[in-house]
Design a protein around this motif. Structure first.
Motif, PDB file in Angstrom:
ATOM      1  N   GLY A   8       0.788  -1.229   0.000  1.00  0.00           N
ATOM      2  CA  GLY A   8       0.000   0.000   0.000  1.00  0.00           C
ATOM      3  C   GLY A   8       0.817   1.275   0.000  1.00  0.00           C
ATOM      4  N   SER A   9       0.087   2.349   0.211  1.00  0.00           N
ATOM      5  CA  SER A   9       0.637   3.698   0.053  1.00  0.00           C
ATOM      6  C   SER A   9       1.277   4.229   1.327  1.00  0.00           C
ATOM      7  CB  SER A   9      -0.503   4.643  -0.309  1.00  0.00           C
ATOM      8  OG  SER A   9      -1.463   4.601   0.731  1.00  0.00           O
ATOM      9  N   THR A  10       2.208   5.137   1.124  1.00  0.00           N
ATOM     10  CA  THR A  10       2.816   5.888   2.213  1.00  0.00           C
ATOM     11  C   THR A  10       2.782   7.350   1.774  1.00  0.00           C
ATOM     12  OG1 THR A  10       4.288   4.019   2.506  1.00  0.00           O
ATOM     13  CG2 THR A  10       4.881   6.022   3.654  1.00  0.00           C
ATOM     14  N   GLY A  59       5.940  -1.130  -0.774  1.00  0.00           N
ATOM     15  CA  GLY A  59       5.509   0.089  -1.448  1.00  0.00           C
ATOM     16  C   GLY A  59       6.721   0.937  -1.754  1.00  0.00           C
ATOM     17  N   ALA A  60       6.531   2.243  -1.828  1.00  0.00           N
ATOM     18  CA  ALA A  60       7.659   3.122  -2.139  1.00  0.00           C
ATOM     19  C   ALA A  60       7.477   4.506  -1.528  1.00  0.00           C
ATOM     20  CB  ALA A  60       7.831   3.250  -3.656  1.00  0.00           C
ATOM     21  N   VAL A  61       8.602   5.069  -1.110  1.00  0.00           N
ATOM     22  CA  VAL A  61       8.648   6.492  -0.736  1.00  0.00           C
ATOM     23  C   VAL A  61       9.580   7.185  -1.728  1.00  0.00           C
ATOM     24  CG1 VAL A  61       8.173   6.176   1.720  1.00  0.00           C
ATOM     25  CG2 VAL A  61      10.539   6.050   0.905  1.00  0.00           C
ATOM     26  N   GLY A  62       9.579   8.514  -1.734  1.00  0.00           N
ATOM     27  CA  GLY A  62      10.462   9.253  -2.629  1.00  0.00           C
ATOM     28  C   GLY A  62      11.834   9.449  -2.005  1.00  0.00           C
ATOM     29  N   ASP A  63      12.750  10.056  -2.792  1.00  0.00           N
ATOM     30  CA  ASP A  63      14.089  10.307  -2.260  1.00  0.00           C
ATOM     31  C   ASP A  63      14.189  11.715  -1.656  1.00  0.00           C
ATOM     32  OD1 ASP A  63      14.081  11.786  -4.563  1.00  0.00           O
ATOM     33  OD2 ASP A  63      15.783  10.765  -5.505  1.00  0.00           O
ATOM     34  N   ASP A  64      13.045  12.290  -1.289  1.00  0.00           N
ATOM     35  CA  ASP A  64      12.992  13.610  -0.648  1.00  0.00           C
ATOM     36  C   ASP A  64      13.029  13.446   0.884  1.00  0.00           C
ATOM     37  OD1 ASP A  64      10.559  12.389  -0.351  1.00  0.00           O
ATOM     38  OD2 ASP A  64       9.349  14.038  -1.126  1.00  0.00           O
ATOM     39  N   ALA A  68      12.405   9.903   3.915  1.00  0.00           N
ATOM     40  CA  ALA A  68      13.190   9.436   5.069  1.00  0.00           C
ATOM     41  C   ALA A  68      12.346   9.494   6.343  1.00  0.00           C
ATOM     42  CB  ALA A  68      14.440  10.292   5.215  1.00  0.00           C
ATOM     43  N   GLN A  69      11.557  10.551   6.485  1.00  0.00           N
ATOM     44  CA  GLN A  69      10.705  10.677   7.690  1.00  0.00           C
ATOM     45  C   GLN A  69       9.643   9.580   7.739  1.00  0.00           C
ATOM     46  OE1 GLN A  69       8.842  14.592   8.208  1.00  0.00           O
ATOM     47  NE2 GLN A  69      10.675  15.525   7.392  1.00  0.00           N
ATOM     48  N   LEU A  70       9.065   9.290   6.569  1.00  0.00           N
ATOM     49  CA  LEU A  70       8.017   8.265   6.519  1.00  0.00           C
ATOM     50  C   LEU A  70       8.599   6.892   6.862  1.00  0.00           C
ATOM     51  CD1 LEU A  70       6.216   9.565   3.302  1.00  0.00           C
ATOM     52  CD2 LEU A  70       5.233   9.467   5.606  1.00  0.00           C
ATOM     53  N   ARG A  71       9.778   6.606   6.313  1.00  0.00           N
ATOM     54  CA  ARG A  71      10.428   5.318   6.610  1.00  0.00           C
ATOM     55  C   ARG A  71      10.744   5.228   8.109  1.00  0.00           C
ATOM     56  NH1 ARG A  71      12.907   1.749   3.491  1.00  0.00           N
ATOM     57  NH2 ARG A  71      12.945   3.132   1.685  1.00  0.00           N
ATOM     58  N   ASP A  72      11.321   6.298   8.661  1.00  0.00           N
ATOM     59  CA  ASP A  72      11.658   6.307  10.090  1.00  0.00           C
ATOM     60  C   ASP A  72      10.427   6.047  10.958  1.00  0.00           C
ATOM     61  OD1 ASP A  72      14.234   6.847   9.579  1.00  0.00           O
ATOM     62  OD2 ASP A  72      14.213   8.935  10.269  1.00  0.00           O
ATOM     63  N   GLY A  73       9.323   6.699  10.570  1.00  0.00           N
ATOM     64  CA  GLY A  73       8.094   6.555  11.357  1.00  0.00           C
ATOM     65  C   GLY A  73       7.617   5.109  11.373  1.00  0.00           C
ATOM     66  N   LEU A  74       7.683   4.457  10.223  1.00  0.00           N
ATOM     67  CA  LEU A  74       7.253   3.061  10.146  1.00  0.00           C
ATOM     68  C   LEU A  74       8.178   2.177  10.977  1.00  0.00           C
ATOM     69  CD1 LEU A  74       6.298   2.932   6.374  1.00  0.00           C
ATOM     70  CD2 LEU A  74       4.770   2.385   8.277  1.00  0.00           C
ATOM     71  N   GLU A  75       9.483   2.423  10.841  1.00  0.00           N
ATOM     72  CA  GLU A  75      10.442   1.597  11.593  1.00  0.00           C
ATOM     73  C   GLU A  75      10.257   1.798  13.088  1.00  0.00           C
ATOM     74  OE1 GLU A  75      14.227   2.529   9.859  1.00  0.00           O
ATOM     75  OE2 GLU A  75      13.754   1.368   8.043  1.00  0.00           O
ATOM     76  N   HIS A  76       9.982   3.029  13.480  1.00  0.00           N
ATOM     77  CA  HIS A  76       9.761   3.328  14.887  1.00  0.00           C
ATOM     78  C   HIS A  76       8.555   2.539  15.420  1.00  0.00           C
ATOM     79  CE1 HIS A  76      10.209   5.653  18.509  1.00  0.00           C
ATOM     80  NE2 HIS A  76       8.907   5.889  18.497  1.00  0.00           N
ATOM     81  N   ALA A  77       7.589   2.313  14.542  1.00  0.00           N
ATOM     82  CA  ALA A  77       6.397   1.543  14.959  1.00  0.00           C
ATOM     83  C   ALA A  77       6.659   0.039  14.904  1.00  0.00           C
ATOM     84  CB  ALA A  77       5.214   1.897  14.064  1.00  0.00           C
ATOM     85  N   GLY A  78       7.876  -0.338  14.475  1.00  0.00           N
ATOM     86  CA  GLY A  78       8.204  -1.762  14.438  1.00  0.00           C
ATOM     87  C   GLY A  78       7.880  -2.437  13.117  1.00  0.00           C
ATOM     88  N   VAL A  79       7.601  -1.635  12.085  1.00  0.00           N
ATOM     89  CA  VAL A  79       7.266  -2.202  10.770  1.00  0.00           C
ATOM     90  C   VAL A  79       8.566  -2.443   9.989  1.00  0.00           C
ATOM     91  CG1 VAL A  79       6.102  -1.725   8.571  1.00  0.00           C
ATOM     92  CG2 VAL A  79       5.038  -1.022  10.732  1.00  0.00           C
ATOM     93  N   ASP A  80       8.662  -3.610   9.351  1.00  0.00           N
ATOM     94  CA  ASP A  80       9.817  -3.940   8.515  1.00  0.00           C
ATOM     95  C   ASP A  80       9.701  -3.167   7.194  1.00  0.00           C
ATOM     96  OD1 ASP A  80      11.607  -5.106   6.768  1.00  0.00           O
ATOM     97  OD2 ASP A  80      11.172  -7.166   7.382  1.00  0.00           O
ATOM     98  N   ASP A  82      12.153  -3.170   4.721  1.00  0.00           N
ATOM     99  CA  ASP A  82      13.127  -3.628   3.711  1.00  0.00           C
ATOM    100  C   ASP A  82      12.550  -3.582   2.297  1.00  0.00           C
ATOM    101  OD1 ASP A  82      14.874  -4.024   5.715  1.00  0.00           O
ATOM    102  OD2 ASP A  82      14.922  -6.220   5.603  1.00  0.00           O
ATOM    103  N   LEU A  83      11.237  -3.768   2.175  1.00  0.00           N
ATOM    104  CA  LEU A  83      10.620  -3.781   0.838  1.00  0.00           C
ATOM    105  C   LEU A  83       9.872  -2.475   0.537  1.00  0.00           C
ATOM    106  CD1 LEU A  83       9.447  -7.476   0.855  1.00  0.00           C
ATOM    107  CD2 LEU A  83      11.270  -6.476  -0.540  1.00  0.00           C
ATOM    108  N   LEU A  84      10.177  -1.454   1.328  1.00  0.00           N
ATOM    109  CA  LEU A  84       9.660  -0.116   1.027  1.00  0.00           C
ATOM    110  C   LEU A  84      10.757   0.582   0.220  1.00  0.00           C
ATOM    111  CD1 LEU A  84       7.328   1.937   1.601  1.00  0.00           C
ATOM    112  CD2 LEU A  84       8.722   2.772   3.494  1.00  0.00           C
ATOM    113  N   HIS A  85      10.566   0.644  -1.081  1.00  0.00           N
ATOM    114  CA  HIS A  85      11.622   1.153  -1.955  1.00  0.00           C
ATOM    115  C   HIS A  85      11.727   2.669  -1.874  1.00  0.00           C
ATOM    116  CE1 HIS A  85      12.308  -2.732  -3.691  1.00  0.00           C
ATOM    117  NE2 HIS A  85      11.003  -2.904  -3.680  1.00  0.00           N
ATOM    118  N   THR A  86      12.919   3.167  -2.179  1.00  0.00           N
ATOM    119  CA  THR A  86      13.088   4.604  -2.322  1.00  0.00           C
ATOM    120  C   THR A  86      13.157   4.899  -3.815  1.00  0.00           C
ATOM    121  OG1 THR A  86      14.253   4.776  -0.229  1.00  0.00           O
ATOM    122  CG2 THR A  86      14.524   6.597  -1.765  1.00  0.00           C
TER     123      THR A  86
END
Ligand code: ATP
Length: 296
Positions: A8-10, A59-64, A68-80, A82-86
């Motif tokens: 899904g989306s981020t 899913g994917a986030v951008g390289d903006d 990075a903030q969206l990825r950090d937030g997910l990781e902080h919640a304990g979400v893996d 690795d397959l969230l592409h940049t």
């Protein structure tokens, strides 16, 4: 622990609070601005992780900087992640104007979400090793169809939130085990405003349906059985944003643990009721201990 894959989306939600939304061509001075991590996929992933699932986000986030903030937030919640592409370019953003009546208008720009048109071997393997796959419609439909098909071919249970609502092709519905629309989405997809009637129509295409009805609860229907209304706990709602995603994330965890439908719905309803009593979306999603303390 229930293994859950979320395809899904981020998005970064950019929220402007103003007394009155501007009309066409008009500029108004607002009161407050907030950036809030969102996207239905990411929200369901956070909800499921907090409810006790082992969650992988696809899913994917951008390289903006938002990426990075969206990825950090997910990781902080304990979400893996690795397959969230940049992906090259901007992350998905939702531009939201909220006025003093609480009404909002939203422009969503898919950004990196839009590049997820197909899945690679890593994504397919992650789906195959999960017990459930959660999907929504904020990624290109081609990827959602591919994910649903891959899951089904491996016996992985598929749950679809049909939002934003759009006509659903058979090639997708044929691979969905459980459809979870809200009342408006159910009406739009079935052509029936009344939830029981809508459920009967939707059951022609998927084996199980849960129509969420806000403060009224949720209507569960399965082929061959009578629809059952599960009432929501009576609470004082302060902000219902994210209630639907919290409900689905918690439901997936409970179903994956093998709880019977009634118990899984009680767990999901408790989670969503806790969410609506606090402001925010992902920030208001409850942890498993809170849900367990509340669920009957
Ligand atoms: P949203 O878009 O706000 O995230 P939604 O439209 O997808 O939500 P709803 O049907 O509004 O989904 O709510 C999902 C679930 O959340 C409901 O089935 C219910 O369990 C719970 N819920 C929502 N509003 C309330 C409320 N006021 N009181 C108690 N529970 C609520």
């Amino acid at each position: 622990m229930t293994r859950i894959a979320v395809l899904g989306s981020t998005n970064m939600d950019l929220v402007a609070y103003t007394a009155r939304a501007p009309g066409r061509g008009e500029t108004v001075t607002g009161r407050e601005f907030r950036t809030v991590p969102g996207g239905k996929g990411a929200n369901q992933a956070v909800a499921a992780a907090r409810a006790g699932g082992e969650v992988a986000m696809i899913g994917a986030v951008g390289d903006d900087p938002y990426g990075a903030q969206l990825r950090d937030g997910l990781e902080h919640a304990g979400v893996d992640t690795d397959l969230l592409h940049t992906a090259e370019g901007p992350s998905g953003t939702a531009h939201i104007v909220v006025d003093d009546t609480g009404a909002n208008s939203i422009v969503v720009i898919p950004g990196a979400n839009g590049v997820v048109t197909a899945l690679g071997p890593g994504e397919i393997a992650a789906i195959a090793s999960a017990e459930l796959l959660l999907m929504q419609l904020e990624l290109p439909l081609s990827a959602v169809v591919e994910g649903a098909r891959a899951a089904r071919s491996q016996g992985v249970r598929t749950i679809l939130t049909p939002s934003p609502v759009q006509p659903l092709p058979d090639e997708l519905l044929d691979h969905i085990d459980l459809l979870v629309p809200n009342e408006h989405e159910a009406a739009e997809l079935s052509g029936q405003a009344e939830p029981h009637a809508a459920a009967q129509i939707l059951l022609r295409q998927v084996p199980e349906v849960i129509i969420t009805l806000g403060a009224k609860g949720a209507l569960y229907a399965a082929r061959g059985g009578e629809p059952v209304l599960f009432e929501a706990p009576e609470v004082r709602a302060v902000d219902t944003t994210g209630a639907g995603d919290t409900f689905v994330g918690a439901l997936a965890v409970a179903l994956g643990e093998g709880r019977p439908v009634a118990k899984a719905l009680a767990f999901a309803s408790s989670a969503a009721a806790l969410c609506v009593q606090r402001p925010g979306a992902s920030t208001s999603m409850p942890y498993r201990t809170e849900i367990e303390a509340d669920a009957v």
